[in-house]
Design a protein around this motif. Structure first.
Motif, short mmCIF file in Angstrom:
data_model
loop_
_atom_site.label_atom_id
_atom_site.label_comp_id
_atom_site.label_asym_id
_atom_site.label_seq_id
_atom_site.Cartn_x
_atom_site.Cartn_y
_atom_site.Cartn_z
N MET A 171 -1.74 -3.75 -46.56
CA MET A 171 -2.28 -2.43 -46.30
C MET A 171 -1.27 -1.41 -46.79
SD MET A 171 -3.69 -0.85 -42.69
CE MET A 171 -2.55 -1.79 -41.73
N LYS A 172 -1.80 -0.37 -47.38
CA LYS A 172 -0.95 0.72 -47.85
C LYS A 172 -1.35 1.99 -47.12
CE LYS A 172 -1.63 -0.70 -52.43
NZ LYS A 172 -1.97 -0.26 -53.78
N ILE A 173 -0.36 2.85 -46.95
CA ILE A 173 -0.66 4.18 -46.44
C ILE A 173 -0.07 5.21 -47.41
CG2 ILE A 173 -0.84 3.55 -44.01
CD1 ILE A 173 1.96 4.75 -43.63
N ARG A 174 -0.75 6.31 -47.49
CA ARG A 174 -0.23 7.44 -48.26
C ARG A 174 -0.30 8.64 -47.33
NH1 ARG A 174 -2.39 8.58 -54.06
NH2 ARG A 174 -0.91 6.94 -54.46
N ILE A 175 0.83 9.30 -47.18
CA ILE A 175 0.90 10.48 -46.32
C ILE A 175 1.35 11.64 -47.19
CG2 ILE A 175 2.01 11.55 -44.33
CD1 ILE A 175 2.48 8.68 -43.26
N LYS A 176 0.59 12.71 -47.17
CA LYS A 176 0.96 13.93 -47.88
C LYS A 176 0.56 15.10 -47.00
CE LYS A 176 0.59 16.47 -52.22
NZ LYS A 176 1.30 17.55 -51.67
N ASP A 177 1.56 15.86 -46.60
CA ASP A 177 1.31 17.00 -45.73
C ASP A 177 0.43 16.58 -44.56
OD1 ASP A 177 2.85 18.53 -47.50
OD2 ASP A 177 1.11 19.04 -48.72
N ASN A 178 -0.73 17.18 -44.41
CA ASN A 178 -1.61 16.87 -43.28
C ASN A 178 -2.75 15.93 -43.65
OD1 ASN A 178 -0.19 18.25 -41.38
ND2 ASN A 178 -1.42 20.10 -41.49
N SER A 179 -2.44 14.93 -44.46
CA SER A 179 -3.46 13.91 -44.75
C SER A 179 -2.82 12.53 -44.71
CB SER A 179 -4.12 14.17 -46.11
OG SER A 179 -3.21 13.95 -47.15
N VAL A 180 -3.59 11.57 -44.20
CA VAL A 180 -3.16 10.18 -44.10
C VAL A 180 -4.27 9.31 -44.66
CG1 VAL A 180 -2.45 8.31 -42.56
CG2 VAL A 180 -1.81 10.67 -42.02
N ARG A 181 -3.91 8.46 -45.63
CA ARG A 181 -4.89 7.57 -46.25
C ARG A 181 -4.43 6.12 -46.09
NH1 ARG A 181 -6.42 7.94 -52.56
NH2 ARG A 181 -4.38 6.99 -52.81
N PHE A 182 -5.31 5.28 -45.57
CA PHE A 182 -5.06 3.86 -45.44
C PHE A 182 -5.90 3.14 -46.50
CE2 PHE A 182 -3.56 5.23 -41.44
CZ PHE A 182 -2.91 4.20 -40.78
N ARG A 183 -5.29 2.21 -47.22
CA ARG A 183 -6.00 1.42 -48.23
C ARG A 183 -5.89 -0.05 -47.87
NH1 ARG A 183 -3.87 3.66 -53.79
NH2 ARG A 183 -5.40 2.20 -54.59
N VAL B 281 -6.08 -4.55 -37.74
CA VAL B 281 -5.19 -5.01 -38.80
C VAL B 281 -3.97 -4.10 -38.75
CG1 VAL B 281 -6.32 -3.62 -40.58
CG2 VAL B 281 -5.04 -5.64 -41.25
N SER B 282 -2.78 -4.68 -38.97
CA SER B 282 -1.58 -3.86 -38.91
C SER B 282 -0.54 -4.33 -39.90
CB SER B 282 -0.99 -3.86 -37.49
OG SER B 282 -0.47 -5.12 -37.18
N SER B 283 0.41 -3.45 -40.15
CA SER B 283 1.54 -3.76 -41.01
C SER B 283 2.71 -2.90 -40.56
CB SER B 283 1.19 -3.48 -42.47
OG SER B 283 2.15 -4.05 -43.33
N PHE B 284 3.88 -3.12 -41.14
CA PHE B 284 5.03 -2.32 -40.74
C PHE B 284 6.06 -2.26 -41.86
CE2 PHE B 284 6.23 -6.61 -39.74
CZ PHE B 284 7.59 -6.67 -40.04
N THR B 285 6.90 -1.26 -41.77
CA THR B 285 8.08 -1.13 -42.62
C THR B 285 9.28 -1.17 -41.69
OG1 THR B 285 6.89 0.22 -44.22
CG2 THR B 285 9.30 0.37 -44.25
N GLN B 286 10.19 -2.10 -41.96
CA GLN B 286 11.35 -2.26 -41.08
C GLN B 286 12.47 -1.32 -41.53
OE1 GLN B 286 11.64 -4.23 -38.22
NE2 GLN B 286 13.46 -2.95 -38.02
N PHE B 287 12.74 -0.30 -40.74
CA PHE B 287 13.87 0.57 -40.98
C PHE B 287 15.09 -0.01 -40.27
CE2 PHE B 287 10.38 3.38 -42.02
CZ PHE B 287 10.87 4.03 -43.15
#
Length: 117
Positions: free
Chosen positions: A1-13, A28-34
């Motif tokens: 799954m991908k997300i794109r965040i720009k200003d006040n919009s969030v898109r999940f693909r 369904v979920s995913s994560f980025t480990q910081f």
């Protein structure tokens, strides 16, 4: 799954298997480990009538109505949009890039309807 965040919009693909998982399991979920904690992004099926989202601590949760999940799973519908407060939301199927980039694995993406043979 991908997300794109720009200003006040969030898109999940979502890939084909992620759409199937959403249909079967209701999430369904995913994560980025910081360094100090993960950033989690997930979609869960709901009985609500509209697409919505919440951000709590380190997690974005998009809530998608069951009728929309069913349409993603069983029709050619590409996606749905909505809004939570001032944040625009979009969930959609992830298509193979037209330029066939080699930078990422696209083997589970949907065939791009704009490709011609």
């Amino acid at each position: 799954m991908k997300i794109r965040i720009k200003d006040n919009s969030v898109r999940f693909r979502l890939t084909q298997s992620e759409v199937s998982e959403l249909g079967e399991k209701g999430m369904v979920s995913s994560f980025t480990q910081f360094v100090d904690r993960p950033f989690i992004y997930m979609i869960e099926k709901t009985q609500n009538e509209a697409l919505s989202a919440a951000f709590i601590e380190n997690k974005i949760v998009m809530k998608i109505p069951e009728t929309m999940v069913n349409a993603l799973v069983s029709t050619d519908t590409v996606g749905f949009d909505g809004q939570t407060g001032s944040v625009k939301l979009l969930v959609e199927k992830d298509f193979v890039c037209i330029d066939n980039t080699m930078e990422e694995d696209q083997s589970d993406n949907y065939p791009n309807p704009n490709l011609t043979c």
